[in-house]
Scaffold this active site. Structure first.
Site, mmCIF file in Angstrom:
data_model
loop_
_atom_site.group_PDB
_atom_site.id
_atom_site.type_symbol
_atom_site.label_atom_id
_atom_site.label_comp_id
_atom_site.label_asym_id
_atom_site.label_seq_id
_atom_site.Cartn_x
_atom_site.Cartn_y
_atom_site.Cartn_z
ATOM 1 N N SER A 141 0.821 -1.205 0.000
ATOM 2 C CA SER A 141 0.000 0.000 0.000
ATOM 3 C C SER A 141 0.860 1.263 0.000
ATOM 4 C CB SER A 141 -0.908 0.007 1.233
ATOM 5 O OG SER A 141 -1.539 1.262 1.405
ATOM 6 N N HIS A 198 -14.040 -1.240 -2.183
ATOM 7 C CA HIS A 198 -13.094 -0.892 -1.116
ATOM 8 C C HIS A 198 -13.455 -1.608 0.185
ATOM 9 C CE1 HIS A 198 -9.750 2.129 -0.894
ATOM 10 N NE2 HIS A 198 -9.809 1.796 0.381
ATOM 11 N N GLN A 214 0.616 -0.335 -4.850
ATOM 12 C CA GLN A 214 -0.667 0.367 -4.961
ATOM 13 C C GLN A 214 -0.455 1.856 -4.750
ATOM 14 O OE1 GLN A 214 -2.210 1.704 -1.909
ATOM 15 N NE2 GLN A 214 -3.851 2.677 -3.061
ATOM 16 N N ARG A 274 -15.823 0.180 2.597
ATOM 17 C CA ARG A 274 -15.261 1.237 3.437
ATOM 18 C C ARG A 274 -15.432 2.629 2.859
ATOM 19 N NH1 ARG A 274 -11.620 -0.123 7.221
ATOM 20 N NH2 ARG A 274 -10.107 1.516 6.705
#
Length: 396
Positions: free
Chosen positions: A106, A275, A127, A278
């Site tokens: 991430s 997501h 990401q 979220r």
């Protein structure tokens, strides 16, 4: 402690983690309807049982972006992974590497790109969020490329943070949040020792390397809040292509027209995703959105999917609905919080075994043999009955 499924890891993680961390990953947006539907809708997808098919040569191996995967699974990008276990990104990446599947780092990881990449044999994925600070985005892309990352996962469903009410109650945000987190850590000594004391530094490595200073949790919240960019459009992705010539996957697709746009743009893959429930509560679950998207672009672009996948049976269901590969998020984080690298490795073994059982009992010897024909369908409709649009009577 007996671990036989991802749900056991979830229960163990809830005991181990301070509430602000457990609920941060466990929760969703608003009233969390989409969070629940992700799991419930997928669980209702019925598979066709087939018998006497000689399944002795079953294989889970697949190919994606010129990479060979031992099974059609990758670990999804998860922010703050290093707060769930000591140097958590390194441990999770090692487990994925040993299993022969990709790990996705991430943007907002605790461990920076340069710490994680050298510890594994296969190239990891990276990401990236849509951010106002284009200098950071360019810096991150250049560092990912230099570290040998093979695939860029570009998250587009976060032009603004979702309203996550649970975070305010748990201490991740809200009044006196820092003090509440401190006392929660004191009450969870295993985590406090392993991660709180011995897992330092707790800054966001990728961001700190760019800003030239440590970034703690409060900095993380403030920096992200000020940098999400609601002005993003497909034209901005052309700018990213100037700095990234490898495979690019667009994450956060729920509508067939957006999927077609991704094909027109020249993306190599999409992730059908909300997501994990979220961002926007009330949108379709990934399982409901996937069939129409597969009908629109299957064969033109690689289709990945996440949100709601908790076991190997769910993986088979998603592939039958139209995905080529799936991403695991919460499931592996629960395992990581419970037992680190060994927990993630064990979870992946469970997923593999569950996939083999499901494929054996549906007569699919290979991933390519899992298709819409593997599903129980209603009167010949292409969409499984359990996921068909609700009638007015159902809605009542």
């Amino acid at each position: 402690m007996i671990i036989s499924a991802a749900s056991d890891y979830r229960a163990a993680a809830q005991r181990t983690l301070p509430p602000f961390l457990f609920h941060y990953i466990d929760g969703g947006a608003y009233a969390e309807y989409t969070l629940r539907r992700n799991v419930e809708d997928l669980s209702q997808v019925a598979l066709r049982q087939r018998v006497l098919k000689n399944m002795s040569d079953l294989s889970l191996e697949t190919t994606l972006f010129n990479e060979t995967l031992s099974m059609p699974v990758a670990l999804a990008p998860v922010g703050l992974c290093g707060m769930y276990a000591r140097r958590g990104e390194v441990q999770a990446a090692a487990a994925a590497d040993a299993k022969g599947i990709p790990f996705t780092l991430s943007t907002v990881s605790v461990c920076p790109i340069e710490e994680v990449a050298p510890t594994i044999q296969r190239p990891m994925w990276f990401q990236l969020y849509v951010l106002r600070d284009r200098g950071f985005m360019r810096n991150a892309l250049e560092r990912a490329k230099a570290a040998g990352c093979s695939t860029l996962v570009f998250t587009v469903d976060m032009p603004t943070p979702g309203a996550r009410y649970r975070d305010a109650h748990s201490g991740m945000s809200g009044p006196n949040a820092a003090m509440r987190r401190y006392w929660q850590a004191v009450m969870h000594p295993k985590w406090a020792w392993d991660v709180g004391l011995n897992g330092r530094p707790h800054d966001l490595g990728n961001i700190s390397a760019y800003l030239g200073k440590p970034t703690g949790l409060e900095d993380y919240i403030g920096w992200l809040a000020n940098n999400f960019d609601p002005s993003i459009s497909w034209k901005d992705l052309e700018w990213i292509r100037e700095f990234w010539d490898g495979p690019m996957v667009i994450k956060g697709i729920l509508d067939p027209e957006d999927a077609r746009d991704a094909v027109r743009f020249g993306a190599d893959g999409i992730v059908v995703s909300n997501h994990g429930g979220r961002q926007l509560d009330g949108v379709l679950s990934s399982a409901r959105a996937l069939p129409a998207i597969a009908d629109a672009v299957k064969g033109d672009i690689a289709i990945l999917a996440d949100s709601g996948i908790r076991n190997g049976l769910d993986v088979v269901r998603m592939i039958a609905l139209g995905a080529d590969t799936v991403l695991l998020g919460r499931a592996y984080l629960y395992a990581l919080a419970t037992a680190g690298k060994a927990g993630v490795a064990n979870l992946l073994d469970l997923v593999e075994k569950e996939m083999k059982v499901a494929m054996t009992l549906t007569g699919a010897k290979s991933i390519s043999e899992i298709s819409g024909d593997s599903l129980v369908q209603e009167l010949g409709k292409s969409l499984p009955a359990a996921l068909a649009p609700m009638s007015k009577g159902d809605a009542a």
